[in-house]
Design a protein around this motif. Structure first.
Motif, PDB file in Angstrom:
ATOM      1  N   SER A   1       0.835  -1.206   0.000  1.00  0.00           N
ATOM      2  CA  SER A   1       0.000   0.000   0.000  1.00  0.00           C
ATOM      3  C   SER A   1       0.869   1.255   0.000  1.00  0.00           C
ATOM      4  N   TRP A   2       1.925   1.225   0.803  1.00  0.00           N
ATOM      5  CA  TRP A   2       2.850   2.374   0.871  1.00  0.00           C
ATOM      6  C   TRP A   2       3.540   2.594  -0.471  1.00  0.00           C
ATOM      7  N   LYS A   3       3.975   1.506  -1.109  1.00  0.00           N
ATOM      8  CA  LYS A   3       4.618   1.634  -2.412  1.00  0.00           C
ATOM      9  C   LYS A   3       3.649   2.178  -3.460  1.00  0.00           C
ATOM     10  N   ALA A   4       2.369   1.829  -3.314  1.00  0.00           N
ATOM     11  CA  ALA A   4       1.373   2.254  -4.309  1.00  0.00           C
ATOM     12  C   ALA A   4       0.931   3.695  -4.108  1.00  0.00           C
ATOM     13  N   THR A   5       0.869   4.128  -2.851  1.00  0.00           N
ATOM     14  CA  THR A   5       0.257   5.430  -2.558  1.00  0.00           C
ATOM     15  C   THR A   5       1.151   6.407  -1.817  1.00  0.00           C
ATOM     16  N   GLY A   6       2.221   5.919  -1.204  1.00  0.00           N
ATOM     17  CA  GLY A   6       3.044   6.769  -0.361  1.00  0.00           C
ATOM     18  C   GLY A   6       2.486   6.947   1.034  1.00  0.00           C
ATOM     19  N   SER A   7       1.345   6.331   1.330  1.00  0.00           N
ATOM     20  CA  SER A   7       0.697   6.476   2.635  1.00  0.00           C
ATOM     21  C   SER A   7       1.287   5.489   3.642  1.00  0.00           C
ATOM     22  N   LEU A   8       1.600   5.981   4.839  1.00  0.00           N
ATOM     23  CA  LEU A   8       2.111   5.136   5.925  1.00  0.00           C
ATOM     24  C   LEU A   8       0.985   4.595   6.804  1.00  0.00           C
ATOM     25  N   THR A   9      -0.265   4.889   6.457  1.00  0.00           N
ATOM     26  CA  THR A   9      -1.393   4.377   7.225  1.00  0.00           C
ATOM     27  C   THR A   9      -1.418   2.855   7.172  1.00  0.00           C
ATOM     28  N   ARG A  10      -1.583   2.217   8.337  1.00  0.00           N
ATOM     29  CA  ARG A  10      -1.581   0.755   8.402  1.00  0.00           C
ATOM     30  C   ARG A  10      -3.017   0.225   8.435  1.00  0.00           C
TER      31      ARG A  10
ATOM     32  N   PRO B   1      -9.890  -1.974   6.674  1.00  0.00           N
ATOM     33  CA  PRO B   1      -9.663  -2.465   5.313  1.00  0.00           C
ATOM     34  C   PRO B   1     -10.698  -1.888   4.341  1.00  0.00           C
ATOM     35  N   GLY B   2     -10.224  -1.497   3.168  1.00  0.00           N
ATOM     36  CA  GLY B   2     -11.107  -0.911   2.169  1.00  0.00           C
ATOM     37  C   GLY B   2     -11.209   0.590   2.234  1.00  0.00           C
ATOM     38  N   SER B   3     -10.666   1.207   3.293  1.00  0.00           N
ATOM     39  CA  SER B   3     -10.656   2.671   3.371  1.00  0.00           C
ATOM     40  C   SER B   3      -9.712   3.228   2.308  1.00  0.00           C
ATOM     41  N   PRO B   4     -10.069   4.345   1.658  1.00  0.00           N
ATOM     42  CA  PRO B   4      -9.174   4.912   0.639  1.00  0.00           C
ATOM     43  C   PRO B   4      -7.891   5.428   1.277  1.00  0.00           C
ATOM     44  N   LEU B   5      -6.765   5.161   0.633  1.00  0.00           N
ATOM     45  CA  LEU B   5      -5.463   5.565   1.151  1.00  0.00           C
ATOM     46  C   LEU B   5      -4.912   6.741   0.355  1.00  0.00           C
ATOM     47  N   GLY B   6      -4.510   7.781   1.066  1.00  0.00           N
ATOM     48  CA  GLY B   6      -3.885   8.939   0.436  1.00  0.00           C
ATOM     49  C   GLY B   6      -4.705   9.496  -0.702  1.00  0.00           C
ATOM     50  N   ASP B   7      -3.997   9.858  -1.765  1.00  0.00           N
ATOM     51  CA  ASP B   7      -4.657  10.357  -2.973  1.00  0.00           C
ATOM     52  C   ASP B   7      -4.713   9.283  -4.049  1.00  0.00           C
ATOM     53  N   GLY B   8      -4.651   8.034  -3.649  1.00  0.00           N
ATOM     54  CA  GLY B   8      -4.659   6.942  -4.611  1.00  0.00           C
ATOM     55  C   GLY B   8      -3.277   6.679  -5.168  1.00  0.00           C
TER      56      GLY B   8
ATOM     57  N   SER C   1      -5.333  -2.449   2.837  1.00  0.00           N
ATOM     58  CA  SER C   1      -5.147  -3.843   2.428  1.00  0.00           C
ATOM     59  C   SER C   1      -5.652  -4.853   3.452  1.00  0.00           C
ATOM     60  N   LEU C   2      -5.617  -6.104   3.008  1.00  0.00           N
ATOM     61  CA  LEU C   2      -5.840  -7.264   3.855  1.00  0.00           C
ATOM     62  C   LEU C   2      -4.675  -8.231   3.677  1.00  0.00           C
ATOM     63  N   ILE C   3      -4.362  -8.996   4.709  1.00  0.00           N
ATOM     64  CA  ILE C   3      -3.478 -10.134   4.563  1.00  0.00           C
ATOM     65  C   ILE C   3      -4.120 -11.083   3.556  1.00  0.00           C
TER      66      ILE C   3
ATOM     67  N   ALA D   1     -10.529  -7.124  -4.769  1.00  0.00           N
ATOM     68  CA  ALA D   1     -11.398  -6.283  -5.589  1.00  0.00           C
ATOM     69  C   ALA D   1     -12.471  -5.605  -4.737  1.00  0.00           C
ATOM     70  N   ILE D   2     -12.961  -6.319  -3.720  1.00  0.00           N
ATOM     71  CA  ILE D   2     -13.941  -5.739  -2.801  1.00  0.00           C
ATOM     72  C   ILE D   2     -13.356  -4.511  -2.106  1.00  0.00           C
ATOM     73  N   LEU D   3     -12.087  -4.599  -1.702  1.00  0.00           N
ATOM     74  CA  LEU D   3     -11.427  -3.458  -1.058  1.00  0.00           C
ATOM     75  C   LEU D   3     -11.343  -2.270  -2.015  1.00  0.00           C
ATOM     76  N   GLY D   4     -10.963  -2.553  -3.262  1.00  0.00           N
ATOM     77  CA  GLY D   4     -10.879  -1.478  -4.244  1.00  0.00           C
ATOM     78  C   GLY D   4     -12.229  -0.861  -4.533  1.00  0.00           C
ATOM     79  N   ALA D   5     -13.262  -1.711  -4.607  1.00  0.00           N
ATOM     80  CA  ALA D   5     -14.613  -1.208  -4.880  1.00  0.00           C
ATOM     81  C   ALA D   5     -15.119  -0.318  -3.751  1.00  0.00           C
ATOM     82  N   CYS D   6     -14.729  -0.640  -2.535  1.00  0.00           N
ATOM     83  CA  CYS D   6     -15.115   0.211  -1.401  1.00  0.00           C
ATOM     84  C   CYS D   6     -14.326   1.520  -1.412  1.00  0.00           C
ATOM     85  N   ALA D   7     -13.035   1.432  -1.725  1.00  0.00           N
ATOM     86  CA  ALA D   7     -12.215   2.644  -1.759  1.00  0.00           C
ATOM     87  C   ALA D   7     -12.689   3.611  -2.832  1.00  0.00           C
ATOM     88  N   SER D   8     -13.176   3.074  -3.950  1.00  0.00           N
ATOM     89  CA  SER D   8     -13.669   3.933  -5.041  1.00  0.00           C
ATOM     90  C   SER D   8     -15.133   4.302  -4.866  1.00  0.00           C
TER      91      SER D   8
END
Length: 444
Positions: free
Chosen positions: A64-73, A118-125, A145-147, A383-390
Motif C-alpha cells: 500500500s505504501w509503495k502504491a500510494t506513499g501512505s504510511l497508514t496501516r 480495510p477498504g478505506s481509501p489511502l492517500g490520494d490513490g 489492504s488485507l493479509i 477487488a472488494i477493497l478497491g470497490a469500497c475505496a472507489s
C-alpha cells in the motif's frame, strides 16, 4: 516470512511473560507473529538492520505504501499480527515488557501511527510512479489492504447462498467459517461479540469484516505437508511416470492421478475414505498453530509397512488429507466450545481445487462445503477493497454480498460419520501419546 520459525525462543519468552494482550491470541505468542520476529531482529541484527530501519511493514502495508506513499496501516495487519487493539491502540506496557520499548518513539511511527479499516481509501490513490508501473491512471483509488488469507475470507464468506439449500441460509454470517487453503490453512470465524477461544487467535475487532470480531485458527502446513509426503516417497518417480501416461498433462496432473488411483483401489462399492482405516497421521510436521498453539509438536504416523509402491503412496496421501481434515474438526470443536455456531464451510485457495481434499473435509466435519465461482477468491477479496475505496459500495458487507458468488456445494457423505468419529478418536490419541512420550523422555 510467516513460515520462518527462527524466533521460536523469543515467542516462548513473550508467552512466559504473560502480558494481558496475549488473551487476544489464544494465550500463546506464535513465532509466526511480528513481535517475536522484531525481537529476533533486535537481538541478532541490531547494527545492520534494527538500528537503521525507518519503518517495519507487514507485506500488505508495504505494498500500500509503495502504491500510494501512505504510511497508514490496515487494521487487518496490525490487529492480527502486531498486537494492536482498537479502539485503544498500541499497549505501551507490552512492548516495554518484551524489550522493544524503542518502538514507542514518535507515537509508534516505525510500526504505524495511523490505522484504518480495510477498504478505506489511502492517500490520494496511486502515485505517478506506481500508476506508470501498473499502466493505470494516477490517483486511482487504493483500498487499505488485507493479509492474503483474510482477503480470501472476504471473497467467499459473504456470498448469497439463496437456492442452495444450506443450513446457513437466512442465518447471520456468523454461522459460516471461511477456510483459505494453500501452503498453510487459515480458518476464519466471525462473531458479533468477542469470543475467546484457547489456542485460537483473536478475538480481533474489524480486521476483516468491519465492526465484527474475528477468530483465526489455522494449520501451519497443509499444501506443503501434502507435497512433502508425496514427493518424499520412494515411489514418487514411478507415480509421475504413470500419471504422465494416464492423463493429459496439467499442473495438477499428479494429484488428479492419485485421486483416480484411490478410486480404483476402493472399488466402486465403497468410499475412498475407508481405505484410511489402518493408516493414521498427526499432521503437525511444522508445529501446531491451532487449537493447541504449540510450535514444538511434530508429525506422527502409525500403520506403516515395507511397501514402497504407488498404492502405498496413494494411501499415505489419503491419510495426510484425512489428518488435515480432522485438524479442521479439532479447530471447529474448540470454536464451538467458545460459543461459535458454525454450520457451513466456505473454502478457497489452491487446495480447494482438489475435489478429494474438499470431499474429505465435508465428510470428516459433517458440514457442507461451499466453493466460490471464481478460481482465485483472494483476488475477489482484494477487488472488494478497491470497490469500497472507489465508493462503488457503501460498506464492505454490501460489496461482499454483491461480488462473492457461490460456484458449487459439496455435501458430506453421512454414511461415513461413524468412520470419522472413530478416526477422530485415534487422531486425538496420537496427540496424547506424543505428550506422553515427551514426558517419559524428560524423566531423569
Amino acid at each position: 516470512m510467516w513460515m520462518d520459525h527462527r524466533a521460536a525462543e523469543q515467542a516462548t519468552r513473550i508467552t512466559n511473560a504473560g502480558h494481558k494482550v496475549l488473551k487476544r491470541v489464544g494465550g500463546v505468542m506464535s513465532p509466526e507473529m511480528q513481535p517475536p520476529k522484531l525481537l529476533w531482529l533486535k537481538e541478532n541484527l541490531k547494527e545492520s538492520c534494527w538500528s537503521k530501519a525507518a519503518h517495519f511493514f507487514d507485506l500488505p502495508d508495504f505494498l500500500s505504501w509503495k502504491a500510494t506513499g501512505s504510511l497508514t496501516r490496515s487494521l487487518c495487519t496490525v490487529v492480527c499480527k502486531w498486537m494492536y487493539c482498537p479502539p485503544d491502540g498500541w499497549d505501551d506496557s507490552f512492548w516495554t515488557s518484551i524489550g522493544l520499548q524503542d518502538l514507542l518513539e514518535n507515537n509508534f511511527s516505525k510500526i504505524g501511527s495511523v490505522t484504518c479499516s480495510p477498504g478505506s481509501p489511502l492517500g490520494d490513490g496511486l502515485t505517478q510512479e506506481a500508476a506508470a508501473d501498473f499502466g493505470l491512471n494516477p490517483r486511482t483509488a487504493v483500498g487499505a489492504s488485507l493479509i492474503d488469507a483474510h482477503a480470501g475470507g472476504l471473497g467467499v464468506i459473504g456470498a448469497d447462498v439463496k437456492g442452495f439449500n444450506l443450513a446457513c441460509e437466512d442465518q447471520p454470517i456468523t454461522s459460516r467459517m471461511a477456510m483459505i487453503c494453500g501452503t498453510s490453512t487459515c480458518h476464519m470465524a466471525i462473531s458479533e461479540q468477542p469470543r475467546f477461544v484457547p489456542g485460537v487467535w483473536g478475538p480481533y475487532l474489524s480486521p476483516m469484516v468491519p465492526d465484527m470480531w474475528l477468530n483465526e485458527g489455522g494449520q501451519s502446513a497443509t499444501g506443503r505437508l501434502i507435497d512433502h509426503m508425496v514427493k518424499g516417497h520412494a515411489a514418487y518417480t514411478q507415480l509421475q511416470e504413470q500419471a504422465q501416461h494416464s492423463l493429459p498433462f496439467t499442473g495438477e496432473n499428479t494429484y488428479s492421478y492419485l485421486n483416480s488411483h484411490l478410486r480404483v483401489l476402493a472399488d466402486s462399492r465403497s468410499a475412498v475414505d475407508l481405505l484410511g482405516s489402518s493408516l493414521h497421521l498427526w499432521p503437525d510436521f511444522h508445529g501446531n498453530r491451532s487449537p493447541l498453539a504449540d510450535p514444538t509438536l511434530k508429525g506422527m504416523m502409525i500403520g506403516l509397512s515395507f511397501s514402497q509402491t504407488v498404492d502405498d503412496l496413494a494411501l499415505l496421501y489419503l491419510a495426510t488429507m484425512q489428518a488435515l481434515a480432522l485438524g479442521t474438526l479439532h479447530i471447529l470443536e474448540a470454536m464451538k466450545g467458545a460459543g461459535h455456531d458454525i454450520r457451513t464451510l466456505f473454502v478457497c485457495g489452491g487446495l480447494s481445487k482438489n475435489p478429494l481434499f474438499v470431499q474429505i473435509h465435508a465428510n470428516a466435519t459433517g458440514l457442507p462445503v461451499v466453493l466460490p465461482d471464481q478460481v482465485e477468491a483472494v483476488l475477489i477479496g482484494a477487488a472488494i477493497l478497491g470497490a469500497c475505496a472507489s465508493q462503488d459500495f457503501s460498506t464492505v458487507q454490501e460489496a461482499m454480498e454483491k461480488m462473492a458468488k457461490v460456484g458449487r456445494v459439496v455435501q458430506p457423505d453421512n454414511k461415513l460419520q461413524s468412520f470419522y468419529d472413530r478416526k477422530y478418536k485415534v487422531f486425538l490419541r496420537l496427540f496424547a501419546h506424543q505428550r506422553e512420550y515427551q514426558a517419559l523422555m524428560k524423566q531423569p
